[in-house]
Enzyme design. Structure first.
Site, PDB file in Angstrom:
ATOM      1  N   TYR A 123      -6.557  -7.298  -6.284  1.00  0.00           N
ATOM      2  CA  TYR A 123      -5.890  -6.490  -7.309  1.00  0.00           C
ATOM      3  C   TYR A 123      -6.181  -6.947  -8.736  1.00  0.00           C
ATOM      4  O   TYR A 123      -6.078  -6.176  -9.678  1.00  0.00           O
ATOM      5  CB  TYR A 123      -4.382  -6.527  -7.060  1.00  0.00           C
ATOM      6  N   LYS A 172      -5.098  -8.630   6.688  1.00  0.00           N
ATOM      7  CA  LYS A 172      -6.247  -7.962   7.322  1.00  0.00           C
ATOM      8  C   LYS A 172      -7.188  -9.075   7.789  1.00  0.00           C
ATOM      9  O   LYS A 172      -8.387  -9.082   7.488  1.00  0.00           O
ATOM     10  CB  LYS A 172      -6.919  -7.029   6.296  1.00  0.00           C
ATOM     11  N   ASP A 205      -3.259  -1.823   8.287  1.00  0.00           N
ATOM     12  CA  ASP A 205      -3.360  -0.399   8.644  1.00  0.00           C
ATOM     13  C   ASP A 205      -2.283  -0.018   9.672  1.00  0.00           C
ATOM     14  O   ASP A 205      -1.608   1.006   9.536  1.00  0.00           O
ATOM     15  CB  ASP A 205      -4.773  -0.015   9.126  1.00  0.00           C
ATOM     16  N   ASP A 229       0.911  -3.698  -3.460  1.00  0.00           N
ATOM     17  CA  ASP A 229       0.922  -2.574  -4.399  1.00  0.00           C
ATOM     18  C   ASP A 229       1.040  -1.267  -3.616  1.00  0.00           C
ATOM     19  O   ASP A 229       1.885  -0.413  -3.900  1.00  0.00           O
ATOM     20  CB  ASP A 229      -0.378  -2.607  -5.215  1.00  0.00           C
TER      21      ASP A 229
HETATM   22 MG    MG Z   1       1.547   0.196  -8.001  1.00  0.00          MG
END
Ligand code: MG
Ligand code: NAI
Length: 336
Positions: A123, A172, A205, A229
């Site tokens: 991010y 992940k 996922d 996020d």
């Molecule tokens: Mg956001």
């Protein structure tokens, strides 16, 4: 009086920060607001989206209530939100999503608190071009033991303090074996220190599917920055949308409170913005300042307005009112 740096921000920022400061003032919070600038509008005015005066004020006062800041898509200046979280090492991004009264949703009895690592991972946008023709770009995800230990410990400490049953770590590690693999490994180590709390790990996922299928199975969630996020917007969607979910960014020496949502340019300046998300962030700020009773009094006024004054609520949660009618309804209850 408690000094709090107030950054209204972009888009709906001015409308919702005005609503929230009005409500806190009406509730008798002893706060001295210190207005500061940041974001796209500040960039257009001064050429700098994060002025030195704002940084100096945060360094001095250490607590911030912040509206959303627009980040240009593709080209343009880099996220000021990310910059602030990194600069003040606000490593815990805490995002609760709890079902609210009288809000139409197919999901009932959701009560999730998501802990998102806030300073590293994909991010933070560590990217570069590989070639001069700009046909090949790369992004780097950084995960360190130190930062992972801090956020995972924060999640478990929260669970212990608030008597929560379970911590779910989302990763992940089947594909990103080193970065999220390290995060998962540290989760397993830390979980052993909290034997009373159930520990579970899920691949991201599958987690996205499980959260929609049966969100009630989740309690405290801890994950890396980008997954946090995405999943926190998903969690907001389970309880009425981005208009109703607050958040805190907490480090060891500073804290910044802001909504999960962004600057909502599609509704900015129209009196449609729901200030509840930023208000709930401000209540997390009051709790951070040990003002639990005051926070509870305001939360209870919000619940009453949702339950009994639905017409005055904003349209995103099924009302027919505006930012102002909703704010007035809460202030009216607080005046008794
Ligand atoms: Mg956001
Ligand atoms: P957004 O969160 O601003 O809006 C998504 C949707 O939710 C829009 O339809 C919007 O109208 C609605 N919405 C959001 N907040 C609402 C509220 N309080 N009341 C009623 N409806 C609300 O996400 P978007 O459009 O992807 O991003 C817009 C800008 O915000 C971008 O520049 C982005 O970088 C920035 N952003 C900033 C954040 C921050 O300051 N922490 C967080 C997320 C996005």
């Amino acid at each position: 009086m408690q000094n709090i740096v107030l950054i209204p921000g972009d888009g709906i920022g001015k409308e919702i920060t005005e609503a929230v400061t009005t409500i806190l003032d009406a509730a008798g919070a002893k706060i001295n607001w210190i207005p500061c600038e940041a974001g796209e509008a500040t960039f257009k005015k001064t050429g700098n989206p994060l002025p030195d005066e704002t940084i100096t004020a945060i360094e001095k006062h250490r607590i911030v209530l912040k509206g959303p800041l627009t980040t240009p898509v593709g080209a343009g200046f880099r996220s000021i939100n990310v910059a602030l979280r990194q600069k003040f090492n606000l490593y815990s991004n805490i995002r609760p999503a709890k079902s609210l009264p009288n809000i139409d949703s197919p999901f009932r009895a959701v009560d999730i608190v998501l802990f998102r690592e806030n300073t590293q991972g994909l991010y933070i946008g560590k990217e570069h071009w590989v070639d001069e023709e700009k046909k090949h770009a790369e992004s780097i995800a950084v995960v360190t033991r130190d930062a992972s230990e801090k956020i995972i410990t924060a999640a478990f400490e929260y669970a212990r303090k608030n008597k929560r049953q379970k911590v779910t770590l989302v990763h992940k590690a089947n594909i990103l074996k080193l970065t999220t693999g390290l995060f998962l490994e540290i989760g397993g180590e830390i979980a052993k220190k909290y034997p009373e709390i159930e520990f579970q790990d899920l691949i991201v996922d599958n987690m996205a599917m499980q959260m929609v299928l049966r969100p009630q199975q989740f309690d405290v969630i801890v994950t890396t920055n980008l997954f946090g996020d995405i999943l926190s917007d998903l969690a907001s969607g389970l309880v009425g949308g981005l208009g109703v979910t607050g958040a805190a960014n907490i480090g060891d020496t500073a804290a910044m409170f802001e909504a999960v949502h962004g600057s909502a340019p599609d509704i900015a300046g129209q009196g449609k913005a729901n200030p509840t998300a930023l208000l709930f962030s401000a209540l997390m700020m009051l709790e951070y300042l040990d003002e639990y009773k005051l926070a509870e009094r305001i939360r209870s006024a919000v619940y009453t307005v949702l339950q009994d004054h639905k017409n005055e609520c904003t349209a995103d949660i099924g009302g027919e009112g505006t930012t102002k009618t909703y704010t007035d309804a809460i202030c009216e209850l607080l005046s008794y």
